[in-house]
Design a protein around this motif. Structure first.
Motif, PDB file in Angstrom:
ATOM      1  N   LYS A 135       0.839  -1.212   0.000  1.00 21.75           N
ATOM      2  CA  LYS A 135       0.000   0.000   0.000  1.00 21.75           C
ATOM      3  C   LYS A 135       0.866   1.251   0.000  1.00 21.75           C
ATOM      4  CE  LYS A 135      -3.797   2.201   2.538  1.00 21.75           C
ATOM      5  NZ  LYS A 135      -4.683   2.113   3.741  1.00 21.75           N
ATOM      6  N   TRP A 136       1.910   1.247   0.839  1.00 21.14           N
ATOM      7  CA  TRP A 136       2.827   2.392   0.902  1.00 21.14           C
ATOM      8  C   TRP A 136       3.529   2.599  -0.439  1.00 21.14           C
ATOM      9  CZ3 TRP A 136       8.113   1.599   0.102  1.00 21.14           C
ATOM     10  CH2 TRP A 136       8.908   2.755   0.181  1.00 21.14           C
ATOM     11  N   ARG A 137       4.000   1.521  -1.042  1.00 20.45           N
ATOM     12  CA  ARG A 137       4.754   1.622  -2.292  1.00 20.45           C
ATOM     13  C   ARG A 137       3.897   2.249  -3.396  1.00 20.45           C
ATOM     14  NH1 ARG A 137      10.242   1.284  -3.956  1.00 20.45           N
ATOM     15  NH2 ARG A 137      10.121   1.240  -6.205  1.00 20.45           N
ATOM     16  N   ARG A 138       2.642   1.824  -3.489  1.00 20.43           N
ATOM     17  CA  ARG A 138       1.750   2.396  -4.520  1.00 20.43           C
ATOM     18  C   ARG A 138       1.530   3.882  -4.297  1.00 20.43           C
ATOM     19  NH1 ARG A 138      -0.988  -2.744  -4.245  1.00 20.43           N
ATOM     20  NH2 ARG A 138      -2.286  -1.983  -2.547  1.00 20.43           N
ATOM     21  N   SER A 139       1.447   4.276  -3.044  1.00 21.27           N
ATOM     22  CA  SER A 139       1.193   5.675  -2.707  1.00 21.27           C
ATOM     23  C   SER A 139       2.440   6.539  -2.847  1.00 21.27           C
ATOM     24  CB  SER A 139       0.663   5.762  -1.270  1.00 21.27           C
ATOM     25  OG  SER A 139       0.585   7.094  -0.831  1.00 21.27           O
ATOM     26  N   PHE A 140       3.577   6.029  -2.351  1.00 20.98           N
ATOM     27  CA  PHE A 140       4.792   6.832  -2.293  1.00 20.98           C
ATOM     28  C   PHE A 140       5.557   6.841  -3.609  1.00 20.98           C
ATOM     29  CE2 PHE A 140       9.024   8.100  -0.760  1.00 20.98           C
ATOM     30  CZ  PHE A 140       8.672   9.137   0.097  1.00 20.98           C
ATOM     31  N   VAL A 141       5.450   5.746  -4.361  1.00 17.68           N
ATOM     32  CA  VAL A 141       6.161   5.648  -5.641  1.00 17.68           C
ATOM     33  C   VAL A 141       5.146   5.283  -6.734  1.00 17.68           C
ATOM     34  CG1 VAL A 141       8.249   4.757  -6.765  1.00 17.68           C
ATOM     35  CG2 VAL A 141       8.060   4.680  -4.277  1.00 17.68           C
ATOM     36  N   PRO A 142       4.198   6.180  -7.019  1.00 15.43           N
ATOM     37  CA  PRO A 142       3.111   5.851  -7.949  1.00 15.43           C
ATOM     38  C   PRO A 142       3.575   5.519  -9.365  1.00 15.43           C
ATOM     39  CG  PRO A 142       3.135   8.210  -7.464  1.00 15.43           C
ATOM     40  CD  PRO A 142       4.078   7.562  -6.511  1.00 15.43           C
ATOM     41  N   ASN A 143       4.716   6.069  -9.778  1.00 17.07           N
ATOM     42  CA  ASN A 143       5.222   5.801 -11.131  1.00 17.07           C
ATOM     43  C   ASN A 143       6.105   4.557 -11.198  1.00 17.07           C
ATOM     44  OD1 ASN A 143       3.997   8.174 -12.120  1.00 17.07           O
ATOM     45  ND2 ASN A 143       5.734   9.407 -11.433  1.00 17.07           N
ATOM     46  N   GLY A 144       6.330   3.934 -10.039  1.00 19.38           N
ATOM     47  CA  GLY A 144       7.183   2.756 -10.010  1.00 19.38           C
ATOM     48  C   GLY A 144       8.653   3.066  -9.806  1.00 19.38           C
ATOM     49  N   PHE A 145       9.007   4.335  -9.904  1.00 20.90           N
ATOM     50  CA  PHE A 145      10.398   4.755  -9.674  1.00 20.90           C
ATOM     51  C   PHE A 145      10.406   6.224  -9.278  1.00 20.90           C
ATOM     52  CE2 PHE A 145       9.455   5.943 -14.001  1.00 20.90           C
ATOM     53  CZ  PHE A 145      10.113   7.152 -14.184  1.00 20.90           C
ATOM     54  N   ILE A 146      11.509   6.664  -8.671  1.00 19.64           N
ATOM     55  CA  ILE A 146      11.680   8.069  -8.297  1.00 19.64           C
ATOM     56  C   ILE A 146      12.754   8.672  -9.191  1.00 19.64           C
ATOM     57  CG2 ILE A 146      12.510   9.614  -6.476  1.00 19.64           C
ATOM     58  CD1 ILE A 146      11.091   7.781  -4.468  1.00 19.64           C
ATOM     59  N   SER A 147      12.430   9.790  -9.792  1.00 18.96           N
ATOM     60  CA  SER A 147      13.343  10.443 -10.726  1.00 18.96           C
ATOM     61  C   SER A 147      14.317  11.373  -9.998  1.00 18.96           C
ATOM     62  CB  SER A 147      12.527  11.258 -11.739  1.00 18.96           C
ATOM     63  OG  SER A 147      13.381  12.123 -12.476  1.00 18.96           O
ATOM     64  N   PRO A 148      15.566  11.459 -10.468  1.00 17.02           N
ATOM     65  CA  PRO A 148      16.516  12.413  -9.876  1.00 17.02           C
ATOM     66  C   PRO A 148      15.989  13.855  -9.895  1.00 17.02           C
ATOM     67  CG  PRO A 148      17.665  10.874 -11.297  1.00 17.02           C
ATOM     68  CD  PRO A 148      16.192  10.620 -11.508  1.00 17.02           C
ATOM     69  N   SER A 149      15.087  14.161 -10.820  1.00 20.02           N
ATOM     70  CA  SER A 149      14.530  15.517 -10.886  1.00 20.02           C
ATOM     71  C   SER A 149      13.697  15.855  -9.645  1.00 20.02           C
ATOM     72  CB  SER A 149      13.659  15.671 -12.144  1.00 20.02           C
ATOM     73  OG  SER A 149      12.543  14.798 -12.091  1.00 20.02           O
ATOM     74  N   GLU A 150      13.306  14.822  -8.880  1.00 19.07           N
ATOM     75  CA  GLU A 150      12.552  15.028  -7.643  1.00 19.07           C
ATOM     76  C   GLU A 150      13.481  15.178  -6.443  1.00 19.07           C
ATOM     77  OE1 GLU A 150       9.156  12.230  -7.153  1.00 19.07           O
ATOM     78  OE2 GLU A 150       9.941  11.308  -8.983  1.00 19.07           O
ATOM     79  N   LEU A 151      14.799  15.153  -6.693  1.00 20.23           N
ATOM     80  CA  LEU A 151      15.770  15.076  -5.601  1.00 20.23           C
ATOM     81  C   LEU A 151      16.861  16.134  -5.732  1.00 20.23           C
ATOM     82  CD1 LEU A 151      16.217  11.209  -5.937  1.00 20.23           C
ATOM     83  CD2 LEU A 151      14.728  12.365  -4.288  1.00 20.23           C
ATOM     84  N   THR A 152      16.509  17.282  -6.266  1.00 20.96           N
ATOM     85  CA  THR A 152      17.499  18.310  -6.601  1.00 20.96           C
ATOM     86  C   THR A 152      18.440  18.638  -5.454  1.00 20.96           C
ATOM     87  OG1 THR A 152      15.864  19.276  -8.083  1.00 20.96           O
ATOM     88  CG2 THR A 152      17.799  20.597  -7.595  1.00 20.96           C
ATOM     89  N   HIS A 153      17.874  18.947  -4.279  1.00 23.16           N
ATOM     90  CA  HIS A 153      18.704  19.364  -3.145  1.00 23.16           C
ATOM     91  C   HIS A 153      19.579  18.223  -2.637  1.00 23.16           C
ATOM     92  CE1 HIS A 153      15.164  22.073  -3.145  1.00 23.16           C
ATOM     93  NE2 HIS A 153      16.044  23.002  -2.810  1.00 23.16           N
ATOM     94  N   GLU A 154      18.998  17.036  -2.577  1.00 18.92           N
ATOM     95  CA  GLU A 154      19.736  15.883  -2.055  1.00 18.92           C
ATOM     96  C   GLU A 154      20.925  15.523  -2.950  1.00 18.92           C
ATOM     97  OE1 GLU A 154      19.453  14.237   0.751  1.00 18.92           O
ATOM     98  OE2 GLU A 154      17.751  15.390   1.479  1.00 18.92           O
ATOM     99  N   ILE A 155      20.682  15.484  -4.245  1.00 23.73           N
ATOM    100  CA  ILE A 155      21.752  15.105  -5.175  1.00 23.73           C
ATOM    101  C   ILE A 155      22.854  16.155  -5.203  1.00 23.73           C
ATOM    102  CG2 ILE A 155      22.264  14.819  -7.645  1.00 23.73           C
ATOM    103  CD1 ILE A 155      19.727  13.146  -7.855  1.00 23.73           C
ATOM    104  N   GLN A 156      22.487  17.425  -5.036  1.00 28.02           N
ATOM    105  CA  GLN A 156      23.487  18.497  -5.016  1.00 28.02           C
ATOM    106  C   GLN A 156      24.489  18.328  -3.876  1.00 28.02           C
ATOM    107  OE1 GLN A 156      21.241  22.152  -4.894  1.00 28.02           O
ATOM    108  NE2 GLN A 156      21.083  22.315  -7.135  1.00 28.02           N
ATOM    109  N   GLN A 157      24.063  17.684  -2.805  1.00 23.78           N
ATOM    110  CA  GLN A 157      24.960  17.505  -1.656  1.00 23.78           C
ATOM    111  C   GLN A 157      26.026  16.439  -1.910  1.00 23.78           C
ATOM    112  OE1 GLN A 157      22.484  16.931   1.864  1.00 23.78           O
ATOM    113  NE2 GLN A 157      21.898  19.088   1.903  1.00 23.78           N
ATOM    114  N   ASN A 158      25.829  15.619  -2.937  1.00 27.36           N
ATOM    115  CA  ASN A 158      26.849  14.637  -3.361  1.00 27.36           C
ATOM    116  C   ASN A 158      27.390  13.834  -2.171  1.00 27.36           C
ATOM    117  OD1 ASN A 158      28.363  13.431  -5.441  1.00 27.36           O
ATOM    118  ND2 ASN A 158      30.158  14.657  -4.926  1.00 27.36           N
TER     119      ASN A 158
END
Length: 247
Positions: free
Chosen positions: A68-91
């Motif tokens: 249930k959580w997976r369907r709600s939190f990852v509706p597209n089946g994957f998370i795109s780096p474009s949704e993680l701008t701040h996190e990825i910038q921290q390297n």
């Protein structure tokens, strides 16, 4: 009194047979409540069972909550780096190499983590992105990974208790029996104040997988589990760090 090798083999075989039986029972139970569970392999079912001491009812409840959580939190089946701008910038998160058992090795440079405008939601997405990246590199028959949590340079500015608890909750609730071992290295004394807050929330099984490594025995400890050819250069190995988004 030590068990004989024959008794140990019989015990292991009996446990394996018990798991096979309970996997079948749990599968029948969850498939009636959520047909999508038919797509899940037996290794996944087994992990949830082991996380709940082979209690079929508790494991089934945990597993159905995960779906249930997976369907709600990852509706597209994957998370795109474009949704993680701040996190990825921290390297701060890297993925490369495998240990002697074939478990993928990730490296976290915790001294690069700071709270940002993306907030806790983006951090949670990043954690799931990390797990999905690691799992995509799992060799056949392997279902665990290794983490080297490097606290070099960590200070109060990096302290983020809400993020630590969120990551812990995701790991324990939705990725049970995935962590093989976590080496915490270069831990400064000031980190122990944060550790004392987080520690009570770590379940007993997870605690046994977390190892604090002293600086003087860092290389020798890592080499017990990881060949030098698979160890990052910063720990006297030969592999360069590869950012998680590039792995």
């Amino acid at each position: 009194m030590m068990m004989s090798s024959n008794n140990m083999e019989c015990s292991a075989k009996a446990k394996e047979e018990e798991e096979i039986t309970k996997i079948s029972l749990m599968r029948s139970l969850v498939e009636t409540q959520d047909p999508s569970s038919k797509e899940v392999d037996d290794m996944t079912i087994r992990r949830f069972l082991r996380a709940r001491e082979l209690d079929v009812e508790k494991a089934s409840s945990m597993f159905l909550k995960y779906l249930k959580w997976r369907r709600s939190f990852v509706p597209n089946g994957f998370i795109s780096p474009s949704e993680l701008t701040h996190e990825i910038q921290q390297n701060k998160m890297f993925l490369q190499g495998s240990d002697k058992k074939g478990r993928p090795i990730s490296v976290l440079l915790a001294g690069r983590h700071f709270q940002h405008n993306g907030g806790l939601d983006e951090f949670k997405r990043f954690i799931v992105y990390i797990f999905d990246k690691i799992l995509a590199r799992m060799p056949p028959g392997q279902d665990k990974f290794i983490v080297i949590g490097d606290l070099d340079g960590w200070g109060y500015a990096n302290c983020d208790i809400r993020a630590y608890l969120a990551a812990l909750s995701l790991l324990q609730d939705y990725y049970p029996e995935r962590l093989g071992k976590m080496f915490i290295v270069h831990a400064p004394y000031v980190f122990m104040a944060a550790w004392k807050i987080v520690h009570p929330f770590i379940d007993v099984k997870t605690r046994k997988k977390i190892v604090f490594v002293e600086n003087k025995s860092l290389k020798s400890t890592l080499l017990e589990e990881i060949d030098e050819s698979q160890l990052p250069e910063m720990y006297s190995g030969t592999l360069p760090l590869i950012p998680i988004q590039d792995s």
